[in-house]
Design a protein around this motif. Sequence first.
Motif, PDB file in Angstrom:
ATOM      1  N   LEU A  64      -1.747   4.718  -3.581  1.00  0.00           N
ATOM      2  CA  LEU A  64      -2.898   4.126  -2.901  1.00  0.00           C
ATOM      3  C   LEU A  64      -2.716   4.170  -1.384  1.00  0.00           C
ATOM      4  O   LEU A  64      -1.603   4.000  -0.878  1.00  0.00           O
ATOM      5  CB  LEU A  64      -3.097   2.671  -3.332  1.00  0.00           C
ATOM      6  N   SER A  65      -3.817   4.363  -0.675  1.00  0.00           N
ATOM      7  CA  SER A  65      -3.782   4.220   0.776  1.00  0.00           C
ATOM      8  C   SER A  65      -3.820   2.727   1.115  1.00  0.00           C
ATOM      9  O   SER A  65      -4.417   1.936   0.387  1.00  0.00           O
ATOM     10  CB  SER A  65      -4.995   4.916   1.394  1.00  0.00           C
ATOM     11  N   PHE A  66      -3.145   2.344   2.168  1.00  0.00           N
ATOM     12  CA  PHE A  66      -3.081   0.955   2.640  1.00  0.00           C
ATOM     13  C   PHE A  66      -2.232   0.114   1.695  1.00  0.00           C
ATOM     14  O   PHE A  66      -1.185  -0.366   2.073  1.00  0.00           O
ATOM     15  CB  PHE A  66      -4.494   0.369   2.799  1.00  0.00           C
ATOM     16  N   ARG A  67      -2.638  -0.153   0.459  1.00  0.00           N
ATOM     17  CA  ARG A  67      -1.862  -0.808  -0.605  1.00  0.00           C
ATOM     18  C   ARG A  67      -1.281  -2.161  -0.186  1.00  0.00           C
ATOM     19  O   ARG A  67      -0.079  -2.325  -0.058  1.00  0.00           O
ATOM     20  CB  ARG A  67      -0.749   0.102  -1.100  1.00  0.00           C
ATOM     21  N   GLU A  68      -2.144  -3.121  -0.029  1.00  0.00           N
ATOM     22  CA  GLU A  68      -1.685  -4.493   0.243  1.00  0.00           C
ATOM     23  C   GLU A  68      -1.796  -5.327  -1.029  1.00  0.00           C
ATOM     24  O   GLU A  68      -2.868  -5.417  -1.619  1.00  0.00           O
ATOM     25  CB  GLU A  68      -2.513  -5.151   1.351  1.00  0.00           C
ATOM     26  N   PRO A  69      -0.701  -5.957  -1.480  1.00  0.00           N
ATOM     27  CA  PRO A  69      -0.766  -6.782  -2.697  1.00  0.00           C
ATOM     28  C   PRO A  69      -1.626  -8.016  -2.464  1.00  0.00           C
ATOM     29  O   PRO A  69      -1.499  -8.685  -1.439  1.00  0.00           O
ATOM     30  CB  PRO A  69       0.690  -7.156  -2.957  1.00  0.00           C
ATOM     31  N   GLU A  70      -2.497  -8.331  -3.424  1.00  0.00           N
ATOM     32  CA  GLU A  70      -3.436  -9.442  -3.262  1.00  0.00           C
ATOM     33  C   GLU A  70      -3.785 -10.046  -4.624  1.00  0.00           C
ATOM     34  O   GLU A  70      -4.515  -9.453  -5.399  1.00  0.00           O
ATOM     35  CB  GLU A  70      -4.736  -8.976  -2.585  1.00  0.00           C
TER      36      GLU A  70
END
Length: 362
Positions: A305-311
């Motif tokens: 994934l691009s960016f890929r911030e866990p949320e």
Amino acid sequence: MNTFKGKMKQAFRKAVGARHFATIVIGVAVISVLPFSSSSIHAERDALKSKMFVLSEPASELVHEKALQNGTVLQSFAFDNVNQHIYVVQLMAGGQQLPGETAVVSGAKRDANGDLALTQLDMQGNKLGYMYLKGFGHGVQIGVETVGETAYLWTETDSVKEGSSGWGTQIARFPFENGKILSSESPEIVKHRLVEGADRTTVNIDAESGLLTMRYRIDGSFRFGVYELEEIKRNHYKPLADVPQPVVGTFQGFASYGGYLYLLEGNSYGSGGSVAPTGNTYITAVDLNTGEVIDKQLITAGDTLSFREPEGLGIHLTDRKHPQKAQLSFGFASNFTPNRLANIYYVDRLLPAEAIVNSEHP
């Protein structure tokens, strides 16, 4: 919070096997025990018993790069396990003027106010509906309680600005109504203040066990309190468990399932020490009976994934006839501003904690 007193109470409960008690007078050794119900004892003990998710298992994908009501990063999500819907909350995007507002509001102002967008999705991640929530908070975690065909959202509310963002100071329950705009003072909202003096209140629902878990900050420290959901709705706020948050990195969400609490942490690629493709996303498992960390695993799902911030974390019960079949789901935001996209992955293998520990440490 007097943690020593809490430990003494816990030790006493284990010693006498009673849920209700009066006082322990240390030094005088006077112990008085109030009458109790054996059924209530078993209910409390059973509520905090379960198998634990195997965090080292390869994750499967549930939702891939789906658009939400706004193009901001998803903050958290929760499942309606009856109607098989997903509810996702995010900070409201700037550049919008809602009915009753006199002008377009910037994204920074929305963040400071604690304004949120809530999106209803089907299980494939397709958008079904939305709501706007003004003055609620940051959306770190939400929960869903289903009554018949109605989904009730549990969120933080009564946002107070700290730094550049608004954060909730108590929790709220309200029904999902497509297209509705709520403020923190709307009559549809029922509020609960579980811990006096607490702030940064966020909430999760364990539908299988009938429990509500609240993360909160008091005296500068974060804790998690676990309550019987039906007791909260009766305005009875006695926790079954209350444990401190262990040391984690950038906190991104939580969920409880039976006797275990799961914590999500990490950063997007290029920030906070997160480097593609490995990243620094971890899930930690905590025993709610003791506060002990049982397991912590690096999560590598979604590494393309691009960016890929866990949320956000959530528990999905996949079969109403077998509620013990569950998925521990975790989210990632991807793509780029102003069109962030939502992704959800899950693990679903459950084992006794002892089996997990023994397999990792022969």
